[in-house]
Design a protein around this motif. Structure first.
Motif, mmCIF file in Angstrom:
data_model
loop_
_atom_site.group_PDB
_atom_site.id
_atom_site.type_symbol
_atom_site.label_atom_id
_atom_site.label_comp_id
_atom_site.label_asym_id
_atom_site.label_seq_id
_atom_site.Cartn_x
_atom_site.Cartn_y
_atom_site.Cartn_z
ATOM 1 N N ARG A 109 34.758 43.911 42.355
ATOM 2 C CA ARG A 109 34.684 44.557 43.657
ATOM 3 C C ARG A 109 33.647 45.674 43.706
ATOM 4 O O ARG A 109 32.879 45.779 44.668
ATOM 5 C CB ARG A 109 36.075 45.057 44.057
ATOM 6 N N LEU A 110 33.561 46.490 42.663
ATOM 7 C CA LEU A 110 32.548 47.550 42.655
ATOM 8 C C LEU A 110 31.144 46.974 42.483
ATOM 9 O O LEU A 110 30.183 47.465 43.088
ATOM 10 C CB LEU A 110 32.846 48.548 41.539
ATOM 11 N N GLY A 111 31.016 45.924 41.666
ATOM 12 C CA GLY A 111 29.722 45.274 41.524
ATOM 13 C C GLY A 111 29.242 44.677 42.824
ATOM 14 O O GLY A 111 28.056 44.763 43.179
ATOM 15 N N CYS A 112 30.159 44.083 43.586
ATOM 16 C CA CYS A 112 29.822 43.519 44.897
ATOM 17 C C CYS A 112 29.484 44.621 45.900
ATOM 18 O O CYS A 112 28.596 44.464 46.739
ATOM 19 C CB CYS A 112 30.984 42.699 45.442
ATOM 20 N N PHE A 113 30.196 45.739 45.812
ATOM 21 C CA PHE A 113 29.950 46.850 46.731
ATOM 22 C C PHE A 113 28.507 47.330 46.618
ATOM 23 O O PHE A 113 27.835 47.609 47.611
ATOM 24 C CB PHE A 113 30.916 47.997 46.435
ATOM 25 N N ARG A 124 28.024 38.829 52.280
ATOM 26 C CA ARG A 124 28.185 38.107 51.033
ATOM 27 C C ARG A 124 27.992 39.061 49.864
ATOM 28 O O ARG A 124 27.207 39.989 49.966
ATOM 29 C CB ARG A 124 27.167 36.959 50.929
ATOM 30 N N PRO A 125 28.615 38.795 48.727
ATOM 31 C CA PRO A 125 29.650 37.781 48.534
ATOM 32 C C PRO A 125 31.018 38.258 49.017
ATOM 33 O O PRO A 125 31.268 39.456 49.109
ATOM 34 C CB PRO A 125 29.656 37.599 47.019
ATOM 35 N N LEU A 126 31.891 37.295 49.299
ATOM 36 C CA LEU A 126 33.277 37.627 49.606
ATOM 37 C C LEU A 126 33.991 37.995 48.303
ATOM 38 O O LEU A 126 33.727 37.410 47.255
ATOM 39 C CB LEU A 126 33.969 36.438 50.276
ATOM 40 N N ARG A 127 34.907 38.954 48.386
ATOM 41 C CA ARG A 127 35.518 39.530 47.175
ATOM 42 C C ARG A 127 37.022 39.252 47.159
ATOM 43 O O ARG A 127 37.749 39.677 48.054
ATOM 44 C CB ARG A 127 35.264 41.036 47.153
ATOM 45 N N PHE A 128 37.454 38.575 46.102
ATOM 46 C CA PHE A 128 38.871 38.241 45.937
ATOM 47 C C PHE A 128 39.382 38.836 44.628
ATOM 48 O O PHE A 128 38.638 38.978 43.658
ATOM 49 C CB PHE A 128 39.073 36.730 45.956
ATOM 50 N N TYR A 129 40.664 39.132 44.621
ATOM 51 C CA TYR A 129 41.266 39.782 43.450
ATOM 52 C C TYR A 129 42.632 39.192 43.162
ATOM 53 O O TYR A 129 43.477 39.088 44.047
ATOM 54 C CB TYR A 129 41.393 41.287 43.713
ATOM 55 N N SER A 130 42.821 38.795 41.884
ATOM 56 C CA SER A 130 44.125 38.329 41.391
ATOM 57 C C SER A 130 44.576 39.272 40.286
ATOM 58 O O SER A 130 43.947 39.329 39.227
ATOM 59 C CB SER A 130 44.018 36.902 40.841
ATOM 60 N N PRO A 131 45.663 40.036 40.477
ATOM 61 C CA PRO A 131 46.091 41.006 39.452
ATOM 62 C C PRO A 131 46.548 40.375 38.132
ATOM 63 O O PRO A 131 46.331 40.953 37.070
ATOM 64 C CB PRO A 131 47.243 41.746 40.131
ATOM 65 N N HIS A 132 47.217 39.209 38.183
ATOM 66 C CA HIS A 132 47.782 38.589 36.974
ATOM 67 C C HIS A 132 48.631 39.590 36.188
ATOM 68 O O HIS A 132 48.544 39.669 34.963
ATOM 69 C CB HIS A 132 46.680 38.037 36.071
ATOM 70 N N GLY A 133 49.446 40.344 36.872
ATOM 71 C CA GLY A 133 50.222 41.386 36.197
ATOM 72 C C GLY A 133 49.364 42.622 36.033
ATOM 73 O O GLY A 133 49.388 43.541 36.846
ATOM 74 N N GLY A 134 48.548 42.658 34.969
ATOM 75 C CA GLY A 134 47.564 43.707 34.765
ATOM 76 C C GLY A 134 48.097 45.107 35.012
ATOM 77 O O GLY A 134 49.076 45.546 34.401
ATOM 78 N N SER A 135 47.466 45.822 35.937
ATOM 79 C CA SER A 135 47.853 47.201 36.225
ATOM 80 C C SER A 135 49.267 47.291 36.780
ATOM 81 O O SER A 135 49.910 48.345 36.694
ATOM 82 C CB SER A 135 46.869 47.815 37.226
ATOM 83 N N LEU A 136 49.780 46.187 37.329
ATOM 84 C CA LEU A 136 51.118 46.212 37.931
ATOM 85 C C LEU A 136 52.220 46.406 36.898
ATOM 86 O O LEU A 136 53.366 46.704 37.255
ATOM 87 C CB LEU A 136 51.363 44.927 38.736
ATOM 88 N N HIS A 137 51.895 46.245 35.614
ATOM 89 C CA HIS A 137 52.887 46.470 34.566
ATOM 90 C C HIS A 137 53.125 47.962 34.298
ATOM 91 O O HIS A 137 54.092 48.322 33.630
ATOM 92 C CB HIS A 137 52.450 45.805 33.256
#
Length: 381
Positions: A109-113, A124-137
């Protein structure tokens, strides 16, 4: 978004575990659908398993595999990695940037920004994010958690869409970060039809098997302590010892080996380096997934597809796989896990009957359905 071929970049940190599996499957399915795919991930010393995994991934990466230094911890090195991601995006000109995990999501996201431009009146580009747990733990009350969740909230401003792999992950995001302020979807992990085949046991297969990253989050210490409790009971009852096999690598592996020796398990437990799941499944009869935290782990799907009994902790999205009332689920506690292990060992057929129906799993957790849903979500913009 029109039905055109897409240029898709997946960004993630570590080339191991379920996140890598997820990206490998998405890349294969996206290539088959006619898209060009690339990946950005951590530059590190690869073991034999990682080398084999990358070898299987490379044929699907028309836009290449790009390795940059990525630290597990937050630090000044992240600035250089974000700038490196930005430079790559300018070169690759993707339509879709999909970040996976906390670090991958941040860099994407920061690279796209930094690289974002207007083209044909569509950003462009469109930015999508999947946490896969990660920080949510992280614990929401801890300082580290507060920093993480504040950062997640701020990064939402640079996010076109969130993809959660389980309802649990969505609910946790709402509780710790807040209600999503961008479009989101729950798209569960899926495996291939070919994986719904049994795996033969080795002649010297242990009673129980653990495979995964050797760190406390995944509960290797709980597996060892549960096995020790079973062996104390077996010795007191003049019964044969109970055996275990542990497969995997990680920063705490030597610590777990020392714990096994300390608890008198040297003759009853074997340690192996990381290997493909279906190879590991030959080494143990009953699989134990003693995690302290999960999202929707591939390993549970892979083992169930191989028609094996699984003992799993009631964490994360595991109840979405096994069912809320499943007898397979246990508290993430050594004594509770040991009780389930004893039950599965003394009545293996009865315990296997509590496993989810493989046909239902095949319909609910399909790799093809997962990839199609992800593409549909990409194209909803």
């Amino acid at each position: 978004m029109k039905q055109q071929s897409l240029r898709i970049i997946h960004c993630f940190r570590s080339p191991v575990g379920g996140v890598f599996r997820h990206i490998r499957d998405l890349a294969a399915m996206q290539k088959a659908a006619g898209h060009q795919v690339g990946a950005i991930c951590e530059l590190c010393e690869d073991g034999a398993l990682e080398q084999a995994q990358f070898a299987s991934l490379l044929p699907d990466l028309a836009l290449g595999l790009h390795r940059i230094p990525i630290s597990r911890k937050i630090g000044l090195s992240d600035i250089g990695a974000i700038l490196a991601t930005h430079k790559l995006l300018k070169q690759l000109e993707p339509d879709i940037m999909h970040g996976h995990g906390a670090k991958g999501g941040t860099y994407a996201r920061l690279g796209c920004f930094l690289a974002r431009e207007k083209r044909n009146q569509i950003s462009r580009p469109l930015r999508f994010y999947s946490p896969h747990g990660g920080s949510l733990h992280f614990d929401a009350t801890s300082l580290a958690g507060k920093v993480m969740f504040t950062a997640e909230r701020w990064l939402e401003n640079m996010t076109d869409g969130l993809i959660f792999v389980s309802a649990y992950e969505e609910n946790t995001y709402r509780a710790k970060v807040g209600n999503p302020r961008c479009t989101y979807a729950v798209i569960r992990n899926g495996i291939s039809k070919d994986e719904f085949e049994p795996v033969d046991l080795a002649a010297d297969a242990a009673d129980f098997l653990f495979t995964g990253m050797m760190r406390d989050l995944k509960g290797p210490d709980l597996f060892i302590r549960a096995l020790a409790e079973l062996n104390l009971a077996a010795k007191a009852g003049n019964r044969p010892p109970v055996t275990g096999t542990m497969v995997g690598d990680g920063p705490q592996k030597q610590q777990y080996q020392a714990l096994a020796e300390q608890l008198g398990l040297s003759q009853h437990i074997r340690f192996y380096p990381a290997m493909p799941v279906r190879e590991a499944l030959a080494l143990g009869r009953i699989f134990v997934l003693p995690s302290r935290a999960e999202s929707l782990p591939y390993i549970a799907l892979e083992v169930l597809a191989a028609e094996r009994s699984v003992i799993a902790t009631r964490v994360g999205g595991l109840a979405e796989i096994f069912g809320e009332d499943s007898n397979a689920l246990s508290k993430p506690d050594a004594t509770a896990i040991a009780a389930k292990m004893h039950e599965a060992l003394t009545d293996p057929c009865g315990f296997y009957e509590s496993m989810p129906d493989p046909l239902l799993l095949r319909s609910l957790f399909s790799r093809e359905n997962m990839a199609a849903a992800v593409e549909q979500f990409y194209r909803s913009y």
